[in-house]
Design an enzyme around this catalytic site. Sequence first.
Site, PDB file in Angstrom:
ATOM      1  N   LYS A 132       0.846  -1.184   0.000  1.00 44.69           N
ATOM      2  CA  LYS A 132       0.000   0.000   0.000  1.00 44.69           C
ATOM      3  C   LYS A 132       0.889   1.244   0.000  1.00 44.69           C
ATOM      4  CE  LYS A 132      -1.963   2.057   3.820  1.00 44.69           C
ATOM      5  NZ  LYS A 132      -1.071   2.796   4.706  1.00 44.69           N
ATOM      6  N   GLU A 135      -4.355   5.411  17.359  1.00 45.87           N
ATOM      7  CA  GLU A 135      -2.911   5.275  17.590  1.00 45.87           C
ATOM      8  C   GLU A 135      -2.466   6.364  18.544  1.00 45.87           C
ATOM      9  OE1 GLU A 135      -0.536   3.912  14.036  1.00 45.87           O
ATOM     10  OE2 GLU A 135      -2.010   5.208  13.114  1.00 45.87           O
ATOM     11  N   ASP A 146      -4.647   7.074   4.333  1.00 47.34           N
ATOM     12  CA  ASP A 146      -3.709   6.178   5.001  1.00 47.34           C
ATOM     13  C   ASP A 146      -4.421   4.972   5.620  1.00 47.34           C
ATOM     14  OD1 ASP A 146      -1.084   5.557   5.943  1.00 47.34           O
ATOM     15  OD2 ASP A 146      -1.653   6.257   7.932  1.00 47.34           O
ATOM     16  N   ASP A 198      -2.733  -5.834   2.335  1.00 42.50           N
ATOM     17  CA  ASP A 198      -3.220  -4.949   3.385  1.00 42.50           C
ATOM     18  C   ASP A 198      -2.803  -5.660   4.670  1.00 42.50           C
ATOM     19  OD1 ASP A 198      -4.652  -3.849   5.484  1.00 42.50           O
ATOM     20  OD2 ASP A 198      -6.273  -3.227   4.173  1.00 42.50           O
ATOM     21  N   HIS A 199      -1.833  -5.094   5.372  1.00 44.29           N
ATOM     22  CA  HIS A 199      -1.236  -5.880   6.461  1.00 44.29           C
ATOM     23  C   HIS A 199      -2.243  -6.177   7.582  1.00 44.29           C
ATOM     24  CE1 HIS A 199      -0.626  -2.031   8.566  1.00 44.29           C
ATOM     25  NE2 HIS A 199      -0.507  -2.752   9.661  1.00 44.29           N
ATOM     26  N   HIS A 242      -7.387  -0.422   5.588  1.00 46.39           N
ATOM     27  CA  HIS A 242      -7.532  -1.166   6.845  1.00 46.39           C
ATOM     28  C   HIS A 242      -8.957  -1.109   7.411  1.00 46.39           C
ATOM     29  CE1 HIS A 242      -3.341  -1.079   6.302  1.00 46.39           C
ATOM     30  NE2 HIS A 242      -3.051  -0.015   6.995  1.00 46.39           N
ATOM     31  N   LYS A 261      -4.201   9.704  14.764  1.00 44.28           N
ATOM     32  CA  LYS A 261      -2.892   9.612  15.407  1.00 44.28           C
ATOM     33  C   LYS A 261      -2.872  10.523  16.628  1.00 44.28           C
ATOM     34  CE  LYS A 261      -0.230   8.094  11.476  1.00 44.28           C
ATOM     35  NZ  LYS A 261      -0.035   6.691  11.859  1.00 44.28           N
ATOM     36  N   LYS A 264      -3.227  -9.941  10.382  1.00 40.86           N
ATOM     37  CA  LYS A 264      -3.368 -10.004  11.843  1.00 40.86           C
ATOM     38  C   LYS A 264      -4.302 -11.149  12.216  1.00 40.86           C
ATOM     39  CE  LYS A 264      -2.904  -4.976  12.346  1.00 40.86           C
ATOM     40  NZ  LYS A 264      -1.638  -4.756  13.022  1.00 40.86           N
TER      41      LYS A 264
HETATM   42  C1  BG6 Z   1      -0.105   1.749   8.101  1.00 35.57           C
HETATM   43  C2  BG6 Z   1      -0.236   3.247   8.085  1.00 35.57           C
HETATM   44  O1  BG6 Z   1      -0.648   1.208   6.933  1.00 35.57           O
HETATM   45  O2  BG6 Z   1      -0.798   1.231   9.230  1.00 35.57           O
HETATM   46  C3  BG6 Z   1       0.321   3.835   9.367  1.00 35.57           C
HETATM   47  O3  BG6 Z   1       0.462   3.774   6.974  1.00 35.57           O
HETATM   48  C4  BG6 Z   1      -0.340   3.200  10.557  1.00 35.57           C
HETATM   49  O4  BG6 Z   1       0.158   5.236   9.391  1.00 35.57           O
HETATM   50  C5  BG6 Z   1      -0.284   1.678  10.458  1.00 35.57           C
HETATM   51  O5  BG6 Z   1       0.369   3.623  11.708  1.00 35.57           O
HETATM   52  C6  BG6 Z   1      -1.116   1.041  11.546  1.00 35.57           C
HETATM   53  O6  BG6 Z   1      -0.852  -0.319  11.538  1.00 35.57           O
HETATM   54  P1  BG6 Z   1      -0.829  -1.141  12.892  1.00 35.57           P
HETATM   55  O7  BG6 Z   1      -0.531  -2.535  12.469  1.00 35.57           O
HETATM   56  O8  BG6 Z   1       0.241  -0.520  13.749  1.00 35.57           O
HETATM   57  O9  BG6 Z   1      -2.183  -0.948  13.466  1.00 35.57           O
END
Ligand code: BG6
Length: 520
Positions: free
Chosen positions: A168, A236, A255, A197-198, A260, A360, A202
């Site tokens: 991404k 966050e 972002d 999409d990481h 996500h 954030k 999870k």
């Molecule tokens: C990323 C964003 O894709 O996901 C970041 O670019 C964000 O800004 C992050 O902090 C959040 O991922 P996680 O796994 O820490 O919740």
Amino acid sequence: MQDTVTTNSTTEDQGRRAGPCALVIFGASGDLTKRKLIPALSNLAQEKLLPQSFAIVGVATRPWSQEEFCDKVNEALDQFATDEVSSEFRQWLGERLHYLSGDFREAETYTRLSTLLSDVDARHGTAGNYLHYLATAPSFFDEIPRQLSEAGLLDEQDDQWRRLIVEKPFGSDLESAQALNRELRAVMSESQIYRIDHYLGKETVQNILAFRFANGIFEPLWNRQHIDHVQITAAESIGVEQRGRYYEHSGALRDMVPNHIFQLITLTAMEPPISFDADAVRDEQVKILHAIHPLSEERVIDDVVRGQYGEGRAGDETLAAYRDELHVDPQSNTPTYVAMRLYIDTWRWSRVPFYLRTGKRLAGRATEIAIRFKRPPFSLFRDTPVDRLNPNWLVMRLQPDEGISLSFGAKVPGAVMRLGDVDMDFCYSDYFGNQPRTGYERLLYECMLGDATLFRRADMVEASWSVVAPIQEAWNDRQPTCFPNYASGSWGPAEADALLARDGHRWRNCKTVSASCNEG
Ligand code: BG6
């Protein structure tokens, strides 16, 4: 809750190694490689899920030698591995590491890569199966596949696969995402493209489907008859840190939301797929995206809130305002917070508000999906000291302190009828132990197996951008005048509270992740 866990899987499917392949990482000298990919590969190797016939080819512009690359990989393991790394594994990996320094825009780089990969095939038995990983700046996402194609490195044959993982951000709006999809599909088929999409890596996100569909008790309640509203939070506590340059162009909406957060909403709202087949699952997810009620310009103004953090405090520490962060314009209007109310126009969800928020520098780190059930009728309690009935909350805590809790009312012991709220709480770590992960293990592994269930299909990406397009347009037309509008370390702008207050609700402002939360 009982304290034993029965697993229904067999030992065979727990130990299935991926088949032979070479992983080609473009951007091998970058942050993602060292923080996530190398530690994830280490975890996979220790779980014996990587093939013996395996190699990593790092490609980057830095003029590193093979030895320097090996040193960097070892440093990455020292710094970022989530588990102890054995010396056997370091040796195993060291024998499989290759590095190629080159310019991503030069055809000659790919000619050399092709030669190197032939050597790798001969030496490691990787059988011509290549997994190309684009861990680069997005400006290379079209260039690298085009060059790979010209060098014949995307050509599949019956016994040989070629796949591409795209990181991404996938585009920055609908048009750019469509254009990128077109470019990619001009040089390879959809089945070769894995848009990452990481969040989907999870465990707790994957568990949403298991929780909903492997249990008989929740699904019958999972609809507008019983659910009052849904709150999805990805909060966050960190700021933009060193990523000001990227974030100035992306902001909180791009972002986090079309990727996500929309994964979370689709997994929460989708109909049961007929199987875990990649397209069966993704067909249902995309239907939800198409069913999201389109936002008109007026609705963007009413139902979407943007915010930017100002200065704040955390204990004795002063937290900088976004406009004072590194690489951020001191007049910046980039949002670092977004909240919205969406409706999904399906029989299951009609008129059930889905409130989403992400930001954030908020008061805590918490990603959760909270389902609020409807209040029961009160008449039975009229002549008792109970003055109101609290609704039930089902909360899926995705991170940190992963778990699921269900709150319900119970009689407080005593001669009179009083009610107290109690929580039935399940913590992953209590039942399954702590399994530190980067989130990339499963994604890399599934891609090696050719299973795209956890990756986004072209239509999902485009449908997601379509939902947020009216917000992007409305925001482009009207610059905010109130930024910064929330203090670092708070729970976001007051307008976001007002958004829910209009409907008679409140955000669940979890103070700490495991502490109980306010009723909404
Ligand atoms: C990323 C964003 O894709 O996901 C970041 O670019 C964000 O800004 C992050 O902090 C959040 O991922 P996680 O796994 O820490 O919740």
